[in-house]
Design a protein around this motif. Structure first.
Motif, PDB file in Angstrom:
ATOM      1  N   THR A 181      11.611  -3.362   3.833  1.00 25.23           N
ATOM      2  CA  THR A 181      10.417  -4.022   4.262  1.00 25.23           C
ATOM      3  C   THR A 181      10.827  -4.561   5.873  1.00 25.23           C
ATOM      4  OG1 THR A 181      10.411  -5.223   2.178  1.00 25.23           O
ATOM      5  CG2 THR A 181       9.342  -6.434   4.060  1.00 25.23           C
ATOM      6  N   CYS A 182      11.678  -4.606   6.339  1.00 27.56           N
ATOM      7  CA  CYS A 182      12.021  -5.167   7.671  1.00 27.56           C
ATOM      8  C   CYS A 182      11.676  -3.732   8.479  1.00 27.56           C
ATOM      9  CB  CYS A 182      13.558  -5.589   7.584  1.00 27.56           C
ATOM     10  SG  CYS A 182      13.648  -7.280   7.285  1.00 27.56           S
ATOM     11  N   LEU A 183      12.278  -2.480   8.110  1.00 27.96           N
ATOM     12  CA  LEU A 183      12.135  -1.491   8.599  1.00 27.96           C
ATOM     13  C   LEU A 183      10.569  -1.242   8.940  1.00 27.96           C
ATOM     14  CD1 LEU A 183      14.811   0.946   7.164  1.00 27.96           C
ATOM     15  CD2 LEU A 183      14.740   0.024   9.625  1.00 27.96           C
ATOM     16  N   CYS A 184       9.704  -1.354   7.821  1.00 24.70           N
ATOM     17  CA  CYS A 184       8.444  -1.073   8.132  1.00 24.70           C
ATOM     18  C   CYS A 184       7.693  -1.988   8.597  1.00 24.70           C
ATOM     19  CB  CYS A 184       7.970  -1.132   6.717  1.00 24.70           C
ATOM     20  SG  CYS A 184       8.378   0.443   5.550  1.00 24.70           S
ATOM     21  N   HIS A 204       1.166  -5.768   4.853  1.00 23.33           N
ATOM     22  CA  HIS A 204       0.731  -5.478   6.249  1.00 23.33           C
ATOM     23  C   HIS A 204      -0.726  -5.139   6.331  1.00 23.33           C
ATOM     24  CE1 HIS A 204       4.764  -4.435   8.084  1.00 23.33           C
ATOM     25  NE2 HIS A 204       4.979  -4.255   7.035  1.00 23.33           N
ATOM     26  N   GLY A 205      -1.198  -5.393   7.411  1.00 26.79           N
ATOM     27  CA  GLY A 205      -2.817  -4.808   7.523  1.00 26.79           C
ATOM     28  C   GLY A 205      -3.584  -5.920   7.048  1.00 26.79           C
ATOM     29  N   THR A 206      -4.957  -5.575   7.071  1.00 26.72           N
ATOM     30  CA  THR A 206      -6.164  -6.592   6.499  1.00 26.72           C
ATOM     31  C   THR A 206      -5.893  -6.753   5.190  1.00 26.72           C
ATOM     32  OG1 THR A 206      -7.489  -4.728   5.980  1.00 26.72           O
ATOM     33  CG2 THR A 206      -7.601  -5.774   8.263  1.00 26.72           C
ATOM     34  N   PRO A 207      -6.565  -7.770   4.384  1.00 24.40           N
ATOM     35  CA  PRO A 207      -6.623  -7.766   3.174  1.00 24.40           C
ATOM     36  C   PRO A 207      -7.043  -6.710   2.266  1.00 24.40           C
ATOM     37  CG  PRO A 207      -7.379  -9.902   4.207  1.00 24.40           C
ATOM     38  CD  PRO A 207      -7.148  -8.900   5.287  1.00 24.40           C
ATOM     39  N   GLU A 208      -8.212  -5.997   2.892  1.00 27.96           N
ATOM     40  CA  GLU A 208      -8.519  -5.023   2.307  1.00 27.96           C
ATOM     41  C   GLU A 208      -7.594  -3.668   2.205  1.00 27.96           C
ATOM     42  OE1 GLU A 208      -9.938  -6.395   4.673  1.00 27.96           O
ATOM     43  OE2 GLU A 208     -12.075  -7.102   3.763  1.00 27.96           O
ATOM     44  N   ASP A 209      -6.828  -3.607   3.123  1.00 27.03           N
ATOM     45  CA  ASP A 209      -5.811  -2.523   3.366  1.00 27.03           C
ATOM     46  C   ASP A 209      -4.589  -2.763   2.305  1.00 27.03           C
ATOM     47  OD1 ASP A 209      -7.151  -1.228   5.489  1.00 27.03           O
ATOM     48  OD2 ASP A 209      -5.809  -2.507   7.048  1.00 27.03           O
ATOM     49  N   ARG A 210      -4.315  -4.092   2.215  1.00 29.38           N
ATOM     50  CA  ARG A 210      -3.269  -4.415   1.131  1.00 29.38           C
ATOM     51  C   ARG A 210      -3.638  -3.945  -0.232  1.00 29.38           C
ATOM     52  NH1 ARG A 210      -1.727 -10.149   2.851  1.00 29.38           N
ATOM     53  NH2 ARG A 210      -0.115 -10.095   1.171  1.00 29.38           N
ATOM     54  N   ILE A 211      -4.994  -4.457  -0.358  1.00 34.83           N
ATOM     55  CA  ILE A 211      -5.486  -4.367  -1.790  1.00 34.83           C
ATOM     56  C   ILE A 211      -5.547  -2.755  -2.063  1.00 34.83           C
ATOM     57  CG2 ILE A 211      -7.285  -4.813  -3.531  1.00 34.83           C
ATOM     58  CD1 ILE A 211      -7.438  -7.302  -2.277  1.00 34.83           C
ATOM     59  N   ASN A 212      -6.111  -2.342  -1.004  1.00 37.49           N
ATOM     60  CA  ASN A 212      -6.633  -0.885  -1.224  1.00 37.49           C
ATOM     61  C   ASN A 212      -5.193   0.090  -1.709  1.00 37.49           C
ATOM     62  OD1 ASN A 212      -9.246  -0.460  -1.229  1.00 37.49           O
ATOM     63  ND2 ASN A 212      -9.098  -0.637   0.922  1.00 37.49           N
ATOM     64  N   ALA A 213      -4.132  -0.349  -1.104  1.00 38.34           N
ATOM     65  CA  ALA A 213      -2.760   0.422  -1.269  1.00 38.34           C
ATOM     66  C   ALA A 213      -2.515   0.208  -2.663  1.00 38.34           C
ATOM     67  CB  ALA A 213      -1.662  -0.344  -0.501  1.00 38.34           C
ATOM     68  N   TRP A 214      -2.743  -0.510  -3.478  1.00 40.57           N
ATOM     69  CA  TRP A 214      -2.689  -0.677  -5.022  1.00 40.57           C
ATOM     70  C   TRP A 214      -3.840   0.185  -5.558  1.00 40.57           C
ATOM     71  CZ3 TRP A 214       1.164  -2.833  -8.033  1.00 40.57           C
ATOM     72  CH2 TRP A 214       1.872  -3.732  -7.334  1.00 40.57           C
ATOM     73  N   LEU A 215      -4.769   0.446  -5.018  1.00 40.52           N
ATOM     74  CA  LEU A 215      -5.987   1.367  -5.706  1.00 40.52           C
ATOM     75  C   LEU A 215      -5.624   2.926  -5.629  1.00 40.52           C
ATOM     76  CD1 LEU A 215      -9.122  -0.707  -4.590  1.00 40.52           C
ATOM     77  CD2 LEU A 215      -7.865  -0.650  -6.831  1.00 40.52           C
ATOM     78  N   LYS A 216      -4.740   3.284  -4.818  1.00 41.86           N
ATOM     79  CA  LYS A 216      -4.221   4.687  -4.462  1.00 41.86           C
ATOM     80  C   LYS A 216      -3.233   4.986  -5.666  1.00 41.86           C
ATOM     81  CE  LYS A 216      -4.575   4.401   0.373  1.00 41.86           C
ATOM     82  NZ  LYS A 216      -3.703   4.578   1.802  1.00 41.86           N
ATOM     83  N   LEU A 217      -3.497   6.131  -6.347  1.00 45.18           N
ATOM     84  CA  LEU A 217      -2.763   6.539  -7.335  1.00 45.18           C
ATOM     85  C   LEU A 217      -1.446   7.028  -6.929  1.00 45.18           C
ATOM     86  CD1 LEU A 217      -5.599   8.122  -9.562  1.00 45.18           C
ATOM     87  CD2 LEU A 217      -4.637   5.840  -9.682  1.00 45.18           C
ATOM     88  N   THR A 218      -0.683   6.387  -6.060  1.00 48.32           N
ATOM     89  CA  THR A 218       0.591   6.792  -5.612  1.00 48.32           C
ATOM     90  C   THR A 218       1.770   6.511  -6.761  1.00 48.32           C
ATOM     91  OG1 THR A 218       0.874   4.505  -4.563  1.00 48.32           O
ATOM     92  CG2 THR A 218       0.173   6.607  -3.248  1.00 48.32           C
ATOM     93  N   LYS A 219       2.760   7.211  -6.722  1.00 52.56           N
ATOM     94  CA  LYS A 219       3.807   7.029  -7.864  1.00 52.56           C
ATOM     95  C   LYS A 219       5.113   6.669  -7.025  1.00 52.56           C
ATOM     96  CE  LYS A 219       2.146  11.083 -10.644  1.00 52.56           C
ATOM     97  NZ  LYS A 219       2.484  12.195 -11.261  1.00 52.56           N
ATOM     98  N   ASN A 220       5.893   6.053  -7.842  1.00 51.27           N
ATOM     99  CA  ASN A 220       7.114   5.343  -7.560  1.00 51.27           C
ATOM    100  C   ASN A 220       8.372   6.477  -7.638  1.00 51.27           C
ATOM    101  OD1 ASN A 220       7.831   5.353 -10.198  1.00 51.27           O
ATOM    102  ND2 ASN A 220       7.414   2.999 -10.344  1.00 51.27           N
ATOM    103  N   SER A 260      -6.217 -10.592  -6.452  1.00 51.01           N
ATOM    104  CA  SER A 260      -6.560 -11.737  -5.337  1.00 51.01           C
ATOM    105  C   SER A 260      -5.209 -12.341  -5.054  1.00 51.01           C
ATOM    106  CB  SER A 260      -7.387 -12.622  -6.287  1.00 51.01           C
ATOM    107  OG  SER A 260      -6.673 -13.374  -7.331  1.00 51.01           O
ATOM    108  N   LEU A 261      -4.110 -12.327  -5.831  1.00 53.90           N
ATOM    109  CA  LEU A 261      -2.677 -12.879  -5.413  1.00 53.90           C
ATOM    110  C   LEU A 261      -2.242 -12.000  -3.922  1.00 53.90           C
ATOM    111  CD1 LEU A 261      -0.774 -13.188  -8.863  1.00 53.90           C
ATOM    112  CD2 LEU A 261      -1.748 -15.039  -7.223  1.00 53.90           C
ATOM    113  N   ILE A 262      -2.812 -10.868  -4.035  1.00 54.29           N
ATOM    114  CA  ILE A 262      -2.275 -10.194  -2.805  1.00 54.29           C
ATOM    115  C   ILE A 262      -2.683 -11.048  -1.588  1.00 54.29           C
ATOM    116  CG2 ILE A 262      -2.594  -8.130  -1.392  1.00 54.29           C
ATOM    117  CD1 ILE A 262      -2.448  -6.585  -3.890  1.00 54.29           C
ATOM    118  N   LEU A 263      -3.690 -11.749  -1.527  1.00 51.83           N
ATOM    119  CA  LEU A 263      -4.315 -12.332  -0.384  1.00 51.83           C
ATOM    120  C   LEU A 263      -3.387 -13.582  -0.129  1.00 51.83           C
ATOM    121  CD1 LEU A 263      -8.010 -12.769  -1.582  1.00 51.83           C
ATOM    122  CD2 LEU A 263      -6.975 -11.339   0.007  1.00 51.83           C
TER     123      LEU A 263
END
Length: 233
Positions: free
Chosen positions: A48-51, A74-90, A155-158
């Motif tokens: 987290t600190c590095l990023c 990081h970023g705008t609220p839209e950026d933070r929520i859109n990060a969860w809408l990306k089908l990225t894998k852990n 909404s909690l991301i806000l």
């Protein structure tokens, strides 16, 4: 050997400072070398600190290799929520948003957000898909509940931050009331807002409306419990 005060101060440093990757790497190495890592010092917090200061490719894993970074804080609220809408894998090969969201996430889009207190809100758009319908060709109740579960949680991301709803909690209750069907192919709007959020419990609310005429289709009340680990200073 480092005393309790040192680890407390180092914990605060990792959370609040702006440092370099080299410095943070040294701090992590010291904590391991002395075999007295503080509960709030982990690779997650290092990443987290590095990023915060160096961008997505600076974060480290156990093998000191760069890992993919999702800008949760990081970023705008839209950026933070859109990060969860990306089908990225852990790192385990599972979708970060949850494998159960594979069929729904591609059809969700953020329309607007508002961080205004006391009720931060986010609005999504969604088009009813054939795979999400029941035998009457309307949105299945279970699919609607799943959409509410995910969208209201966003909404909690806000308001979340490291140490406060960092992991977005888990569901305690999810009550959905259905008024009208959402027909196959219809565009709907899902309006979600925070009713109340505290240290351990939050209350969220969602409303689904037909985009064409604003008719209320269904609504939900969502109760969540925070699962962030307690700091042990």
């Amino acid at each position: 050997m480092y005393d309790r005060r040192f680890w407390r101060n180092l914990s605060r440093y990792l959370y609040h400072c702006c440092s370099t990757p080299a410095t943070l790497t040294q701090l992590w190495t010291i904590s391991i070398a002395h075999r007295t890592p503080h509960p709030r010092i982990s690779l997650h917090h290092i990443n987290t600190c590095l990023c915060r200061t160096t961008g997505p490719t600076a974060a480290m894993s156990d093998g000191q290799k760069p890992v993919e970074y999702c800008p949760v804080f990081h970023g705008t609220p839209e950026d933070r929520i859109n990060a969860w809408l990306k089908l990225t894998k852990n790192e385990h090969g599972h979708l970060r948003a949850g494998d159960w969201m594979t069929a729904l996430v591609p059809y969700l889009a953020v329309q607007s957000t508002s961080s205004a207190l006391p009720h931060p809100s986010v609005t999504f758009t969604y088009t009813v898909q054939p795979d999400h319908c029941n035998r009457l060709q309307s949105l299945h109740g279970g699919a609607a509940a799943t959409l509410f579960d995910f969208c209201t949680t966003m909404s909690l991301i806000l308001v979340n931050r490291p140490g406060f709803w960092e992991y977005l909690g888990v569901t305690r209750t999810l009550n959905v009331t259905y008024m009208r069907p959402a027909r196959l192919g219809e565009d709907v709007i899902i309006e979600c807002h925070i009713v109340q959020v505290g240290k351990r419990i939050s209350s969220l609310r969602g409303v689904m409306k037909r985009k064409s005429d604003g008719q209320l289709l269904c609504m939900c009340d969502h109760g969540k419990v925070n699962i962030d680990p307690e700091a042990n200073l």
